[in-house]
Scaffold this motif. Structure first.
Motif, PDB file in Angstrom:
ATOM      1  N   THR A  53      38.486  64.855  30.338  1.00  0.00           N
ATOM      2  CA  THR A  53      38.835  65.831  31.309  1.00  0.00           C
ATOM      3  C   THR A  53      39.755  65.335  32.464  1.00  0.00           C
ATOM      4  N   GLN A  54      40.389  66.577  33.037  1.00  0.00           N
ATOM      5  CA  GLN A  54      41.416  65.962  34.007  1.00  0.00           C
ATOM      6  C   GLN A  54      40.847  65.826  35.398  1.00  0.00           C
ATOM      7  N   THR A  55      39.934  66.496  35.864  1.00  0.00           N
ATOM      8  CA  THR A  55      39.161  66.329  37.233  1.00  0.00           C
ATOM      9  C   THR A  55      37.798  66.460  37.131  1.00  0.00           C
ATOM     10  N   TYR A  56      37.179  65.612  38.051  1.00  0.00           N
ATOM     11  CA  TYR A  56      35.722  65.543  38.561  1.00  0.00           C
ATOM     12  C   TYR A  56      35.016  66.758  38.363  1.00  0.00           C
ATOM     13  N   GLU A  57      35.674  67.774  39.081  1.00  0.00           N
ATOM     14  CA  GLU A  57      35.102  69.136  39.122  1.00  0.00           C
ATOM     15  C   GLU A  57      34.941  69.862  37.764  1.00  0.00           C
ATOM     16  N   GLU A  58      36.182  69.764  37.050  1.00  0.00           N
ATOM     17  CA  GLU A  58      36.173  70.009  35.493  1.00  0.00           C
ATOM     18  C   GLU A  58      35.011  69.325  34.568  1.00  0.00           C
ATOM     19  N   ALA A  59      35.028  68.104  34.972  1.00  0.00           N
ATOM     20  CA  ALA A  59      34.079  67.156  34.032  1.00  0.00           C
ATOM     21  C   ALA A  59      32.523  67.686  34.389  1.00  0.00           C
ATOM     22  N   LEU A  60      32.081  68.148  35.666  1.00  0.00           N
ATOM     23  CA  LEU A  60      30.819  68.679  36.132  1.00  0.00           C
ATOM     24  C   LEU A  60      30.631  69.972  35.279  1.00  0.00           C
ATOM     25  N   PHE A  61      31.568  70.745  35.471  1.00  0.00           N
ATOM     26  CA  PHE A  61      31.397  72.086  34.894  1.00  0.00           C
ATOM     27  C   PHE A  61      31.235  71.982  33.388  1.00  0.00           C
ATOM     28  N   ARG A  62      32.011  71.083  32.779  1.00  0.00           N
ATOM     29  CA  ARG A  62      31.762  71.168  31.181  1.00  0.00           C
ATOM     30  C   ARG A  62      30.489  70.325  30.986  1.00  0.00           C
ATOM     31  N   GLN A  67      25.819  71.257  27.970  1.00  0.00           N
ATOM     32  CA  GLN A  67      24.753  70.320  28.075  1.00  0.00           C
ATOM     33  C   GLN A  67      24.979  68.757  27.416  1.00  0.00           C
ATOM     34  N   LYS A  68      26.058  68.287  27.519  1.00  0.00           N
ATOM     35  CA  LYS A  68      26.465  66.844  27.161  1.00  0.00           C
ATOM     36  C   LYS A  68      26.391  66.177  28.413  1.00  0.00           C
ATOM     37  N   PRO A  69      25.997  64.830  28.379  1.00  0.00           N
ATOM     38  CA  PRO A  69      26.193  64.045  29.525  1.00  0.00           C
ATOM     39  C   PRO A  69      27.675  63.625  29.722  1.00  0.00           C
ATOM     40  N   LEU A  70      27.854  63.253  30.950  1.00  0.00           N
ATOM     41  CA  LEU A  70      29.140  62.886  31.422  1.00  0.00           C
ATOM     42  C   LEU A  70      29.172  61.463  31.702  1.00  0.00           C
ATOM     43  N   MET A  71      30.351  60.871  31.039  1.00  0.00           N
ATOM     44  CA  MET A  71      30.353  59.297  31.347  1.00  0.00           C
ATOM     45  C   MET A  71      31.993  59.288  32.245  1.00  0.00           C
ATOM     46  N   ILE A  72      31.768  58.659  33.453  1.00  0.00           N
ATOM     47  CA  ILE A  72      32.879  58.515  34.249  1.00  0.00           C
ATOM     48  C   ILE A  72      33.141  57.089  34.458  1.00  0.00           C
ATOM     49  N   ILE A 103      30.812  64.329  27.744  1.00  0.00           N
ATOM     50  CA  ILE A 103      32.100  64.643  28.297  1.00  0.00           C
ATOM     51  C   ILE A 103      32.807  63.547  29.096  1.00  0.00           C
ATOM     52  N   LEU A 104      33.789  63.192  28.993  1.00  0.00           N
ATOM     53  CA  LEU A 104      34.484  61.952  29.367  1.00  0.00           C
ATOM     54  C   LEU A 104      35.459  62.460  30.458  1.00  0.00           C
ATOM     55  N   LEU A 105      35.516  61.239  31.658  1.00  0.00           N
ATOM     56  CA  LEU A 105      36.247  61.337  32.686  1.00  0.00           C
ATOM     57  C   LEU A 105      36.600  59.797  33.074  1.00  0.00           C
ATOM     58  N   ASN A 106      37.972  59.419  33.238  1.00  0.00           N
ATOM     59  CA  ASN A 106      38.236  58.431  33.548  1.00  0.00           C
ATOM     60  C   ASN A 106      39.069  58.419  34.977  1.00  0.00           C
ATOM     61  N   LEU A 107      39.020  57.557  36.102  1.00  0.00           N
ATOM     62  CA  LEU A 107      39.606  57.986  37.235  1.00  0.00           C
ATOM     63  C   LEU A 107      40.187  56.833  37.765  1.00  0.00           C
ATOM     64  N   PRO A 124      36.030  47.548  37.441  1.00  0.00           N
ATOM     65  CA  PRO A 124      35.633  48.938  36.686  1.00  0.00           C
ATOM     66  C   PRO A 124      34.036  49.210  37.014  1.00  0.00           C
ATOM     67  N   ARG A 125      33.792  50.513  37.004  1.00  0.00           N
ATOM     68  CA  ARG A 125      32.336  50.642  37.164  1.00  0.00           C
ATOM     69  C   ARG A 125      32.248  52.234  36.145  1.00  0.00           C
ATOM     70  N   VAL A 126      30.985  52.116  35.547  1.00  0.00           N
ATOM     71  CA  VAL A 126      30.882  53.360  34.527  1.00  0.00           C
ATOM     72  C   VAL A 126      29.611  53.808  35.059  1.00  0.00           C
ATOM     73  N   LEU A 127      29.620  55.231  35.191  1.00  0.00           N
ATOM     74  CA  LEU A 127      28.371  56.025  35.608  1.00  0.00           C
ATOM     75  C   LEU A 127      28.281  57.076  34.649  1.00  0.00           C
ATOM     76  N   PHE A 128      27.071  57.131  34.453  1.00  0.00           N
ATOM     77  CA  PHE A 128      26.517  58.508  33.621  1.00  0.00           C
ATOM     78  C   PHE A 128      25.726  59.510  34.394  1.00  0.00           C
ATOM     79  N   ILE A 129      26.044  60.784  34.094  1.00  0.00           N
ATOM     80  CA  ILE A 129      25.661  61.802  34.954  1.00  0.00           C
ATOM     81  C   ILE A 129      25.214  62.856  33.737  1.00  0.00           C
ATOM     82  N   ASP A 130      23.784  63.148  33.982  1.00  0.00           N
ATOM     83  CA  ASP A 130      23.384  64.195  33.007  1.00  0.00           C
ATOM     84  C   ASP A 130      23.676  65.535  33.392  1.00  0.00           C
ATOM     85  N   PRO A 131      23.583  66.430  32.275  1.00  0.00           N
ATOM     86  CA  PRO A 131      24.007  68.053  32.668  1.00  0.00           C
ATOM     87  C   PRO A 131      23.215  68.815  33.769  1.00  0.00           C
TER      88      PRO A 131
END
Length: 173
Positions: A53-62, A67-72, A103-107, A124-131
């Motif tokens: 994904t391109q942005t944090y907002e888009e990643a949260l939305f997706r 209903q997939k977890p997000l890895m940032i 759903i994947l995002l690197n910032l 580097p730090r990696v966080l997981f966010i649930d749906p």
């Protein structure tokens, strides 16, 4: 003295036009194959065949709607630790396969969301966010002073944390 300043101005112009020519040259080759190249630019090398994904907002939305977890992944291009982790992450076949379920995002910059820096803005730090859009504070690396940091040698821990993020999802939904 007058002549000298003219010469240096002239040289400067040559340098500038070379730099510009180089940039436009790059752009042209990108445009002709715009479609398949897209994920590659967003991946920044973390997995060119994955969809990022391109942005944090888009990643949260997706994350919420799929209903997939997000890895940032927070990282910096000029940070050797980020580069080292990126290399093992991109070359780890099982991680690349499992990453398709996220759903994947690197910032390379920080967001204004303080939840993404629960214990500081290190990389580097990696966080997981649930749906439900909750940061999983229970999925951490092995360092108590930097909970979401991973070294290249921690790649198998990161892999099992990805599995954990998916497992938690199934038991909670």
């Amino acid at each position: 003295a007058m002549e000298k300043s003219y010469v240096s101005m002239f040289l400067l112009l040559i340098v500038i036009s070379c730099a510009l020519a180089k940039d436009t040259g790059k752009k042209d080759s990108k445009d002709t194959t715009a479609k398949p190249k897209l994920p590659q630019t967003l991946s920044r090398g973390w997995g060119d065949q994955l969809i990022w994904t391109q942005t944090y907002e888009e990643a949260l939305f997706r994350a919420k709607h799929s209903q997939k977890p997000l890895m940032i992944i927070h990282h910096l291009e000029d940070c050797p630790h980020s580069q080292a982790l990126k290399k093992v992450f991109a070359e780890h076949k099982d991680i690349q396969k499992l990453a398709e379920k996220f759903i994947l995002l690197n910032l390379v910059y920080e967001t204004t969301d303080k939840n993404l820096a629960p214990d500081g803005q290190y990389v580097p730090r990696v966080l997981f966010i649930d749906p439900s859009l909750t940061v999983r504070a229970d999925i951490t690396g092995r360092y108590s002073n930097r909970l979401y940091a991973y070294e290249p040698t921690d790649i198998s821990l990161l892999y099992s944390n990805m599995q954990k993020a998916l497992k938690l999802l199934k038991t909670e939904l």
